[in-house]
Scaffold this motif. Sequence first.
Motif, PDB file in Angstrom:
ATOM      1  N   SER A  51     -10.574 -38.723 -66.156  1.00 27.28           N
ATOM      2  CA  SER A  51     -10.728 -38.004 -67.417  1.00 27.28           C
ATOM      3  C   SER A  51     -11.004 -38.939 -68.588  1.00 27.28           C
ATOM      4  CB  SER A  51      -9.470 -37.183 -67.713  1.00 27.28           C
ATOM      5  OG  SER A  51      -8.395 -38.035 -68.068  1.00 27.28           O
ATOM      6  N   GLY A  52     -10.842 -40.233 -68.350  1.00 32.74           N
ATOM      7  CA  GLY A  52     -11.044 -41.202 -69.428  1.00 32.74           C
ATOM      8  C   GLY A  52      -9.801 -41.434 -70.255  1.00 32.74           C
ATOM      9  N   ALA A  53      -8.690 -40.796 -69.879  1.00 32.86           N
ATOM     10  CA  ALA A  53      -7.451 -40.926 -70.641  1.00 32.86           C
ATOM     11  C   ALA A  53      -6.565 -42.056 -70.112  1.00 32.86           C
ATOM     12  CB  ALA A  53      -6.672 -39.615 -70.592  1.00 32.86           C
ATOM     13  N   GLY A  54      -6.952 -42.661 -69.004  1.00 36.53           N
ATOM     14  CA  GLY A  54      -6.141 -43.730 -68.421  1.00 36.53           C
ATOM     15  C   GLY A  54      -6.890 -45.044 -68.449  1.00 36.53           C
ATOM     16  N   GLU A  55      -6.179 -46.092 -68.120  1.00 37.05           N
ATOM     17  CA  GLU A  55      -6.814 -47.396 -68.007  1.00 37.05           C
ATOM     18  C   GLU A  55      -6.207 -48.129 -66.826  1.00 37.05           C
ATOM     19  OE1 GLU A  55      -4.697 -50.578 -70.875  1.00 37.05           O
ATOM     20  OE2 GLU A  55      -5.791 -49.021 -71.929  1.00 37.05           O
ATOM     21  N   ILE A  56      -6.958 -49.076 -66.297  1.00 37.11           N
ATOM     22  CA  ILE A  56      -6.517 -49.826 -65.127  1.00 37.11           C
ATOM     23  C   ILE A  56      -6.113 -51.227 -65.566  1.00 37.11           C
ATOM     24  CG2 ILE A  56      -7.244 -50.892 -62.965  1.00 37.11           C
ATOM     25  CD1 ILE A  56      -9.058 -48.553 -62.498  1.00 37.11           C
ATOM     26  N   ASN A  57      -4.953 -51.654 -65.109  1.00 43.49           N
ATOM     27  CA  ASN A  57      -4.512 -53.032 -65.271  1.00 43.49           C
ATOM     28  C   ASN A  57      -4.366 -53.605 -63.875  1.00 43.49           C
ATOM     29  OD1 ASN A  57      -4.188 -53.069 -68.150  1.00 43.49           O
ATOM     30  ND2 ASN A  57      -2.427 -51.745 -67.850  1.00 43.49           N
TER      31      ASN A  57
END
Length: 74
Positions: free
Chosen positions: A60-66
């Motif tokens: 959805s574009g609301a998360g990010e990956i680390n």
Amino acid sequence: MTSKNESEAVIKLDSDLIASAEAYLEKLPKTPSEVIEYWAYLGKAAAEQLTEYEQLMLMSGAGEINVGHRQGKS
């Protein structure tokens, strides 16, 4: 038109470094189908590592990956 004030420099690179760069470039996707295949493998890897909620957030574009080691996983 090139200005007379511009200078040029010759940089000599190690042949092993050049060979490594060429090998790397050969692995990069070169066609749309190769890009899509790359994305599919990347998505598969992400799906195997992320929870369903994390996947939905990412898509959805609301998360990010680390990228890093997760606590509690071996």
